[in-house]
Every structure is written in structure tokens, then in C-alpha cells.
Design a protein around this motif. Structure first.
Motif, PDB file in Angstrom:
ATOM      1  N   ASP A 274      47.713  37.049  22.918  1.00  0.00           N
ATOM      2  CA  ASP A 274      48.009  36.955  24.338  1.00  0.00           C
ATOM      3  C   ASP A 274      46.970  37.740  25.123  1.00  0.00           C
ATOM      4  O   ASP A 274      46.348  38.675  24.606  1.00  0.00           O
ATOM      5  CB  ASP A 274      49.392  37.535  24.653  1.00  0.00           C
ATOM      6  N   TYR A 275      46.826  37.387  26.384  1.00  0.00           N
ATOM      7  CA  TYR A 275      45.903  38.128  27.254  1.00  0.00           C
ATOM      8  C   TYR A 275      46.346  37.938  28.701  1.00  0.00           C
ATOM      9  O   TYR A 275      47.125  37.017  29.023  1.00  0.00           O
ATOM     10  CB  TYR A 275      44.465  37.630  27.086  1.00  0.00           C
ATOM     11  N   ALA A 276      45.858  38.807  29.566  1.00  0.00           N
ATOM     12  CA  ALA A 276      46.116  38.680  31.004  1.00  0.00           C
ATOM     13  C   ALA A 276      44.911  39.195  31.766  1.00  0.00           C
ATOM     14  O   ALA A 276      44.295  40.188  31.376  1.00  0.00           O
ATOM     15  CB  ALA A 276      47.370  39.458  31.410  1.00  0.00           C
ATOM     16  N   VAL A 277      44.555  38.505  32.841  1.00  0.00           N
ATOM     17  CA  VAL A 277      43.438  38.895  33.703  1.00  0.00           C
ATOM     18  C   VAL A 277      43.946  38.954  35.129  1.00  0.00           C
ATOM     19  O   VAL A 277      44.552  37.994  35.618  1.00  0.00           O
ATOM     20  CB  VAL A 277      42.263  37.906  33.593  1.00  0.00           C
ATOM     21  N   THR A 278      43.707  40.075  35.811  1.00  0.00           N
ATOM     22  CA  THR A 278      44.164  40.268  37.182  1.00  0.00           C
ATOM     23  C   THR A 278      42.972  40.540  38.092  1.00  0.00           C
ATOM     24  O   THR A 278      42.097  41.348  37.761  1.00  0.00           O
ATOM     25  CB  THR A 278      45.149  41.444  37.278  1.00  0.00           C
ATOM     26  N   ASN A 279      42.932  39.855  39.227  1.00  0.00           N
ATOM     27  CA  ASN A 279      41.919  40.108  40.234  1.00  0.00           C
ATOM     28  C   ASN A 279      42.311  41.366  41.005  1.00  0.00           C
ATOM     29  O   ASN A 279      43.291  41.376  41.753  1.00  0.00           O
ATOM     30  CB  ASN A 279      41.803  38.909  41.176  1.00  0.00           C
ATOM     31  N   THR A 280      41.550  42.427  40.841  1.00  0.00           N
ATOM     32  CA  THR A 280      41.847  43.696  41.515  1.00  0.00           C
ATOM     33  C   THR A 280      41.064  43.867  42.813  1.00  0.00           C
ATOM     34  O   THR A 280      41.174  44.902  43.469  1.00  0.00           O
ATOM     35  CB  THR A 280      41.542  44.873  40.575  1.00  0.00           C
ATOM     36  N   GLY A 281      40.271  42.861  43.187  1.00  0.00           N
ATOM     37  CA  GLY A 281      39.479  42.945  44.407  1.00  0.00           C
ATOM     38  C   GLY A 281      40.215  42.384  45.608  1.00  0.00           C
ATOM     39  O   GLY A 281      41.374  41.943  45.515  1.00  0.00           O
ATOM     40  N   ASP A 282      39.540  42.369  46.746  1.00  0.00           N
ATOM     41  CA  ASP A 282      40.139  41.874  47.982  1.00  0.00           C
ATOM     42  C   ASP A 282      39.605  40.504  48.392  1.00  0.00           C
ATOM     43  O   ASP A 282      39.817  40.045  49.502  1.00  0.00           O
ATOM     44  CB  ASP A 282      39.930  42.881  49.123  1.00  0.00           C
ATOM     45  N   ARG A 283      38.870  39.835  47.441  1.00  0.00           N
ATOM     46  CA  ARG A 283      38.370  38.492  47.670  1.00  0.00           C
ATOM     47  C   ARG A 283      38.735  37.614  46.478  1.00  0.00           C
ATOM     48  O   ARG A 283      38.999  38.114  45.390  1.00  0.00           O
ATOM     49  CB  ARG A 283      36.847  38.491  47.846  1.00  0.00           C
ATOM     50  N   THR A 284      38.714  36.307  46.707  1.00  0.00           N
ATOM     51  CA  THR A 284      38.932  35.379  45.591  1.00  0.00           C
ATOM     52  C   THR A 284      37.873  35.608  44.521  1.00  0.00           C
ATOM     53  O   THR A 284      36.683  35.728  44.827  1.00  0.00           O
ATOM     54  CB  THR A 284      38.876  33.923  46.081  1.00  0.00           C
ATOM     55  N   ALA A 285      38.322  35.690  43.280  1.00  0.00           N
ATOM     56  CA  ALA A 285      37.416  35.920  42.144  1.00  0.00           C
ATOM     57  C   ALA A 285      37.286  34.632  41.338  1.00  0.00           C
ATOM     58  O   ALA A 285      38.298  34.061  40.909  1.00  0.00           O
ATOM     59  CB  ALA A 285      37.948  37.044  41.262  1.00  0.00           C
ATOM     60  N   HIS A 286      36.055  34.185  41.157  1.00  0.00           N
ATOM     61  CA  HIS A 286      35.788  32.997  40.348  1.00  0.00           C
ATOM     62  C   HIS A 286      35.410  33.477  38.945  1.00  0.00           C
ATOM     63  O   HIS A 286      34.358  34.088  38.759  1.00  0.00           O
ATOM     64  CB  HIS A 286      34.670  32.168  40.964  1.00  0.00           C
TER      65      HIS A 286
END
Length: 364
Positions: A274-286
Motif C-alpha cells: 500500500d502507499y499514499a501520496v498527499t499534496n502538501t503545497g498550496d497549488r495543484t501538483a502534477h
């Protein structure tokens, strides 16, 4: 994958003998008929060589007469499929001295079965002379011929002799790709992408610059073609390729895992994690999310292999989770060795986390 006998069997060679005999006014094709009975135990390449030599023995020695028989055979609907492979090799051997007419005959044959291997004899003999003819194919009405222009000039075409001149300098073949990257046929465009990927293995900067030039004058399909053509660079974390595709290697993300569900498995089983990725920034992350398995080698060291997970756009704060089930079944292109392996998650070319798992031999 089909066996050598399935691709070029005694029955297929007999059918080829019938086609060529009829095309040659009923002249017997005795060498071909005897050859078919001698193929057992030969590899595919060995079969191609044996059948090619029989074709050359049975057909006229003079190239114009030889080509006339082959063209007559093209009128037979049964003259198609894998029987064409040794025919294209025979054309290359007999026609190398006449050059342009023989290349033209290969273009006529390629709709029956691609002549991408045979034209490499001409490219290796006189690269620029061959390319002058091949560039003309980029405007051909038949997509098989247009694809031949791209596929046959690939520097590292699998299962074919490498084109060392184009490995050293891919520039001479770039005009071919420039004419074809917007082709209406997906079959052709796929070849262009694979050719670009070949270039990227030896000249990343040239591959990225070529892709950037195409994106400056795109068709609706160009973005997908470029993404496929730069796939090896993306997996390797090449910053220029990632940037061109809109993926920042330093994208602000947090990664959880990989959490291995199967810490001890046998060759032939599946690794699950299993894995999880979270965008911690304030813009959309590609993000391009891959995983890397560090395989144990026979000498006790490990070698990495990158596999694709997903490509996504994550809104600020968005968390993407997933589970991967990866087969560790033995295959012909990869040999597994027992011992401690590792798996990592990779985001935009940057590794995150690492988890071990043990691979053992199959149960008796």
C-alpha cells in the motif's frame, strides 16, 4: 510469445514454396521444399537464415528477374504473414548492390509483414543514401510504409541489429520523425514515440529538445506521443523531461509507505503493498507516481527496476492512496534470485521510503 515453430513452421515454408513456384511460372522450388523438413531444433533466426538461403537458391540470380517473381507473388493473397520475413531478408541480400530498387521492393512487401529488420542492412551499408529513400516514405499513402520509415530507423529496435551510427548521432533520422509525429495513424505515431524513447537512452538532451519542438507545433495527439516517448527519462527522474511534461521533481508531497503486505514470498507469487501520496503545497501538483523494486542479483548486490503506478493531478491537500499487486513470476526477460529485496515509491523521479521483502525459491 509464439515459438519459432509457430512463426516459421514447415507448413508455412511449404506454403511459401507454393506461392513462389506459382509466381515463377511453375518453376520448382526444390530447395525451399527440402528446407522445410530441416527446421526442427532451429531458433527463429536460424530458421530465417535457412529459408532465406533456400529462396536465394530457388529464385533467379539476376536482381530484376528475382524482383519480378517476388512482385508476382504479392498478387497472391496467401503470400503474407511470417513467411515474408525471410523473403525480405533475401531481398536485402540480393538487392543491396542495386540499393534504391530493392528498398522500393521492401516498401511493397511491408504491408504483408513489416520489413523493419531488412531495411537495416541498407542503413548500415550507406546510412545517408538509405535515408534519402526512407524520407520519401513519410508521405506514402500506406501507413505500413510510413511506419516502416520510423520503425526501421530506430537505433535500438528490439530483436534487430543495432544502428550504431544512429546510436552515436540520431540527427540524420530526425527529419523522418519530424514528418511523422503528427501522423493520422496511431500505428505510425506509436512507432515515432518508441523511436524517440530509443534516442532518449543515449541522448536525453536531444530527445527532450525534439519533444519540446514538437510540443511547440502540436497535433491533438502530440502530448500523448511525447509522454510515451519520454517514458524512460521520466522513470529515471530526468529533470528536463519531467519539467517539459509539467512535473516538478521538487513538488511538495508527503509519501506514506510503501507498506508491504507480503514480507515473505516465493518466486511465482505476488508482492503486495500500500502507499499514499498527499499534496502538501498550496497549488495543484502534477505527479508521476512509480515504484522501484531493487532486485537481488546473483552476486549479492541489488539492481533497481522502475514500474509505473499512476499519473495524477492532486489538488492542495488531496491524498491519493493505492494498493499494488506485483507479479514475481519467472519470465524469459528477467531472472529472479532469492534473498532480501526492497521496494520504494517514486514521485516525479524522486524516491520516497523503502520497505524490504524476502524472496525465496518456489515450493518443491
Amino acid at each position: 510469445m509464439p515459438t519459432a515453430d509457430e512463426l516459421l513452421s514447415a507448413d508455412i515454408v511449404r506454403d511459401l514454396a507454393d506461392c513462389l513456384a506459382a509466381a515463377n511460372g511453375g518453376t520448382p522450388t526444390g530447395q525451399l521444399r527440402r528446407c522445410g523438413a530441416l527446421l526442427a531444433g532451429l531458433t527463429f533466426s536460424g530458421r530465417v537464415t535457412a529459408v532465406k538461403e533456400a529462396i536465394l537458391a530457388d529464385l533467379p540470380d539476376a536482381y530484376p528477374d528475382f524482383a519480378e517473381v517476388v512482385r508476382a507473388a504479392l498478387k497472391d493473397p496467401g503470400f503474407t504473414g511470417w513467411m515474408i520475413f525471410p523473403v525480405t531478408e533475401a531481398v536485402a541480400e540480393r538487392g543491396l548492390e542495386v540499393f534504391e530498387p530493392a528498398l522500393g521492393l521492401l516498401a511493397e512487401l511491408t504491408p504483408c509483414l513489416t520489413a523493419e529488420t531488412a531495411i537495416r542492412h541498407f542503413l548500415r551499408t550507406d546510412l545517408h543514401r538509405a535515408l534519402r529513400t526512407i524520407e520519401e516514405w513519410t508521405s506514402h499513402a500506406d501507413p505500413h510504409v510510413r511506419r516502416l520509415a520510423s520503425e526501421g530507423t530506430r537505433p535500438r529496435l528490439p530483436w534487430a541489429p543495432q544502428l550504431r551510427a544512429l546510436i552515436a548521432d540520431p540527427a540524420p533520422a530526425l527529419p523522418v520523425l519530424d514528418e511523422l509525429y503528427r501522423d493520422e495513424s496511431e500505428y505510425v505515431r506509436r512507432s515515432v514515440a518508441n523511436h524517440l524513447n530509443d534516442i532518449s537512452r543515449d541522448h536525453p538532451a536531444i530527445a527532450v529538445a525534439t519533444a519540446a519542438r514538437w510540443l511547440d507545433d502540436p497535433a491533438p495527439t502530440t502530448s500523448g506521443l511525447v509522454r510515451h516517448g519520454l517514458r524512460t527519462l521520466v522513470k529515471a527522474g530526468d529533470p528536463d523531461a519531467l519539467a517539459l511534461l509539467g512535473h516538478d521533481p521538487d513538488v511538495p508531497v508527503s509519501v506514506e509507505g510503501p507498506h508491504v503486505r507480503t514480507p515473505a514470498i516465493r518466486i511465482g507469487d505476488h508482492l503486495e503493498f500500500d502507499y499514499a501520496v498527499t499534496n502538501t503545497g498550496d497549488r495543484t501538483a502534477h505527479v508521476v507516481i512509480d515504484y522501484v523494486i531493487h532486485h537481488m542479483k546473483a552476486n549479492g548486490t541489488r539492481t533497481p527496476k522502475v514500474f509505473k503506478l499512476t499519473t495524477r493531478a492532486l489538488a492542495p491537500g488531496e491524498r491519493w492512496t493505492g494498493t499494488r499487486r506485483h507479479s514475481l513470476k519467472a519470465i524469459t526477460t528477467r531472472r529472479y534470485h532469492p534473498g532480501l529485496h526492497h521496494v520504494q515509491i517514486q514521485v516525479n523521479g524522486r524516491p520516497h521510503g523503502e520497505a524490504p521483502f524476502t524472496l525465496d525459491l518456489p515450493a518443491e
